[in-house]
Design a protein around this motif. Sequence first.
Motif, PDB file in Angstrom:
ATOM      1  N   THR A  40      -4.124   8.537  -2.461  1.00 45.65           N
ATOM      2  CA  THR A  40      -3.926   9.912  -2.459  1.00 45.65           C
ATOM      3  C   THR A  40      -2.620  10.491  -3.252  1.00 45.65           C
ATOM      4  O   THR A  40      -1.739   9.493  -3.346  1.00 45.65           O
ATOM      5  CB  THR A  40      -4.005  10.861  -1.267  1.00 45.65           C
ATOM      6  OG1 THR A  40      -3.059  10.421  -0.579  1.00 45.65           O
ATOM      7  CG2 THR A  40      -5.292  10.226  -0.763  1.00 45.65           C
ATOM      8  N   GLU A  41      -2.439  11.556  -3.792  1.00 48.19           N
ATOM      9  CA  GLU A  41      -1.143  12.054  -4.325  1.00 48.19           C
ATOM     10  C   GLU A  41      -0.036  12.139  -2.978  1.00 48.19           C
ATOM     11  O   GLU A  41       1.212  12.474  -3.450  1.00 48.19           O
ATOM     12  CB  GLU A  41      -1.319  13.614  -4.804  1.00 48.19           C
ATOM     13  CG  GLU A  41      -1.821  14.628  -4.178  1.00 48.19           C
ATOM     14  CD  GLU A  41      -3.252  14.714  -3.634  1.00 48.19           C
ATOM     15  OE1 GLU A  41      -3.778  15.823  -3.276  1.00 48.19           O
ATOM     16  OE2 GLU A  41      -4.239  13.721  -3.962  1.00 48.19           O
ATOM     17  N   PHE A  42      -0.552  11.991  -1.848  1.00 44.29           N
ATOM     18  CA  PHE A  42       0.554  12.079  -0.900  1.00 44.29           C
ATOM     19  C   PHE A  42       1.211  10.719  -0.374  1.00 44.29           C
ATOM     20  O   PHE A  42       1.802  10.536   0.535  1.00 44.29           O
ATOM     21  CB  PHE A  42       0.060  12.832   0.675  1.00 44.29           C
ATOM     22  CG  PHE A  42      -0.445  14.063   0.002  1.00 44.29           C
ATOM     23  CD1 PHE A  42       0.495  15.221  -0.220  1.00 44.29           C
ATOM     24  CD2 PHE A  42      -1.824  14.643   0.214  1.00 44.29           C
ATOM     25  CE1 PHE A  42      -0.212  16.455  -0.426  1.00 44.29           C
ATOM     26  CE2 PHE A  42      -2.431  15.628  -0.217  1.00 44.29           C
ATOM     27  CZ  PHE A  42      -1.455  16.743  -0.586  1.00 44.29           C
ATOM     28  N   ALA A  43       0.729   9.645  -0.890  1.00 41.24           N
ATOM     29  CA  ALA A  43       0.922   8.344  -0.554  1.00 41.24           C
ATOM     30  C   ALA A  43       2.318   7.824  -0.841  1.00 41.24           C
ATOM     31  O   ALA A  43       2.752   8.230  -2.024  1.00 41.24           O
ATOM     32  CB  ALA A  43      -0.154   7.252  -1.176  1.00 41.24           C
ATOM     33  N   SER A  44       2.927   7.128  -0.058  1.00 38.34           N
ATOM     34  CA  SER A  44       4.219   6.739   0.201  1.00 38.34           C
ATOM     35  C   SER A  44       4.273   5.300  -0.604  1.00 38.34           C
ATOM     36  O   SER A  44       4.256   4.491   0.051  1.00 38.34           O
ATOM     37  CB  SER A  44       5.127   6.643   1.292  1.00 38.34           C
ATOM     38  OG  SER A  44       6.447   6.198   0.912  1.00 38.34           O
ATOM     39  N   THR A  45       4.247   5.444  -1.937  1.00 39.06           N
ATOM     40  CA  THR A  45       3.828   4.108  -2.802  1.00 39.06           C
ATOM     41  C   THR A  45       4.844   2.884  -2.420  1.00 39.06           C
ATOM     42  O   THR A  45       4.517   1.614  -2.837  1.00 39.06           O
ATOM     43  CB  THR A  45       3.804   4.289  -4.296  1.00 39.06           C
ATOM     44  OG1 THR A  45       4.714   4.906  -4.864  1.00 39.06           O
ATOM     45  CG2 THR A  45       2.506   5.270  -4.340  1.00 39.06           C
ATOM     46  N   SER A  46       5.969   3.052  -2.100  1.00 44.86           N
ATOM     47  CA  SER A  46       6.973   2.050  -1.879  1.00 44.86           C
ATOM     48  C   SER A  46       7.290   1.636  -0.547  1.00 44.86           C
ATOM     49  O   SER A  46       7.912   0.784  -0.046  1.00 44.86           O
ATOM     50  CB  SER A  46       8.337   2.565  -2.481  1.00 44.86           C
ATOM     51  OG  SER A  46       8.896   3.721  -1.577  1.00 44.86           O
ATOM     52  N   ASN A  47       6.226   2.283   0.517  1.00 45.68           N
ATOM     53  CA  ASN A  47       6.349   1.975   1.857  1.00 45.68           C
ATOM     54  C   ASN A  47       4.975   1.481   2.374  1.00 45.68           C
ATOM     55  O   ASN A  47       4.829   1.573   3.607  1.00 45.68           O
ATOM     56  CB  ASN A  47       7.038   2.964   2.430  1.00 45.68           C
ATOM     57  CG  ASN A  47       8.142   3.405   2.311  1.00 45.68           C
ATOM     58  OD1 ASN A  47       9.123   2.336   2.482  1.00 45.68           O
ATOM     59  ND2 ASN A  47       8.899   4.612   1.771  1.00 45.68           N
ATOM     60  N   ILE A  48       4.126   0.818   1.451  1.00 46.19           N
ATOM     61  CA  ILE A  48       2.861   0.215   1.844  1.00 46.19           C
ATOM     62  C   ILE A  48       3.336  -0.814   2.985  1.00 46.19           C
ATOM     63  O   ILE A  48       3.815  -1.805   2.591  1.00 46.19           O
ATOM     64  CB  ILE A  48       2.045   0.118   0.844  1.00 46.19           C
ATOM     65  CG1 ILE A  48       1.556   1.255  -0.049  1.00 46.19           C
ATOM     66  CG2 ILE A  48       0.515  -0.680   1.173  1.00 46.19           C
ATOM     67  CD1 ILE A  48       0.742   0.832  -1.224  1.00 46.19           C
ATOM     68  N   LEU A  49       2.151  -1.091   4.061  1.00 40.90           N
ATOM     69  CA  LEU A  49       2.649  -1.908   4.959  1.00 40.90           C
ATOM     70  C   LEU A  49       1.043  -2.905   4.999  1.00 40.90           C
ATOM     71  O   LEU A  49       0.208  -2.504   4.995  1.00 40.90           O
ATOM     72  CB  LEU A  49       2.681  -1.394   6.271  1.00 40.90           C
ATOM     73  CG  LEU A  49       4.108  -0.774   6.745  1.00 40.90           C
ATOM     74  CD1 LEU A  49       4.226  -0.197   8.057  1.00 40.90           C
ATOM     75  CD2 LEU A  49       5.293  -1.786   6.306  1.00 40.90           C
ATOM     76  N   ILE A  50       1.299  -4.263   5.139  1.00 44.41           N
ATOM     77  CA  ILE A  50       0.193  -5.236   5.277  1.00 44.41           C
ATOM     78  C   ILE A  50       0.639  -5.728   6.791  1.00 44.41           C
ATOM     79  O   ILE A  50       1.550  -6.178   7.042  1.00 44.41           O
ATOM     80  CB  ILE A  50       0.290  -6.169   4.157  1.00 44.41           C
ATOM     81  CG1 ILE A  50       0.293  -5.772   2.969  1.00 44.41           C
ATOM     82  CG2 ILE A  50      -0.833  -7.175   4.410  1.00 44.41           C
ATOM     83  CD1 ILE A  50       0.379  -6.611   1.836  1.00 44.41           C
TER      84      ILE A  50
END
Length: 217
Positions: free
Chosen positions: A168-178
């Motif tokens: 989504t436009e609100f996603a923090s793309t540099s802090n995705i966690l697995i």
Amino acid sequence: MNIQYEHLRKIPGATVVLMAVFLLAISACAATGLGGDERDRQSGAGLTPMHGNGAMEYRIGPADILSISVWNHKEMNRTVTVRPDGQVSFALIGDIPAVGLTPLELQGAMERALGEYMELIPGEVSVVVDAVHSYKVSVLGEVRLPGRFEFQNQASVLDALAEAGGLTEFASTSNILILRTTGGQSERIRFDYQQLLKSGSSEARVLIFPGDVILVP
């Protein structure tokens, strides 16, 4: 790639709030450090990348269907389903653990077990994965279609995000966690989506593993 998935279509307001709190807590833990048996890693440190022929060693999971054959003993050949307890049953040896092993590792274990009852040489037992039913990954948070997805072939983080409808436009793309559990040890792995896109290399794509949970804050 054949994929089956379950979407979370309607989520009550209270659940949305709880999910938001959960994601914030996970992000805070990743930023401040981890304790106990948990480890924190960057996506470039130890994750399995696609390289060479893009293959990874598949590890058997519950509900997978295996074909097991013994050379020159056709009467023993059979197709088995891995039980929820992680084991399969086979003639002479009874139950044997299968979950978490590669087909080659299970082949070796079965050769050793059968060797107590018959003469075998390495390679006379064959284990083939006929159908994969354990490759399930959850994608939660700031994606358009959060849910649980089943893959029939190896997949990457980008594949999972695509099946979840994208960010989504609100996603923090540099802090995705697995979130991953391996051998009883939990890991939180940071994944930088923007950095991956900038690299432009298909070899840098990161593979996901059965049971992974991808959180997009």
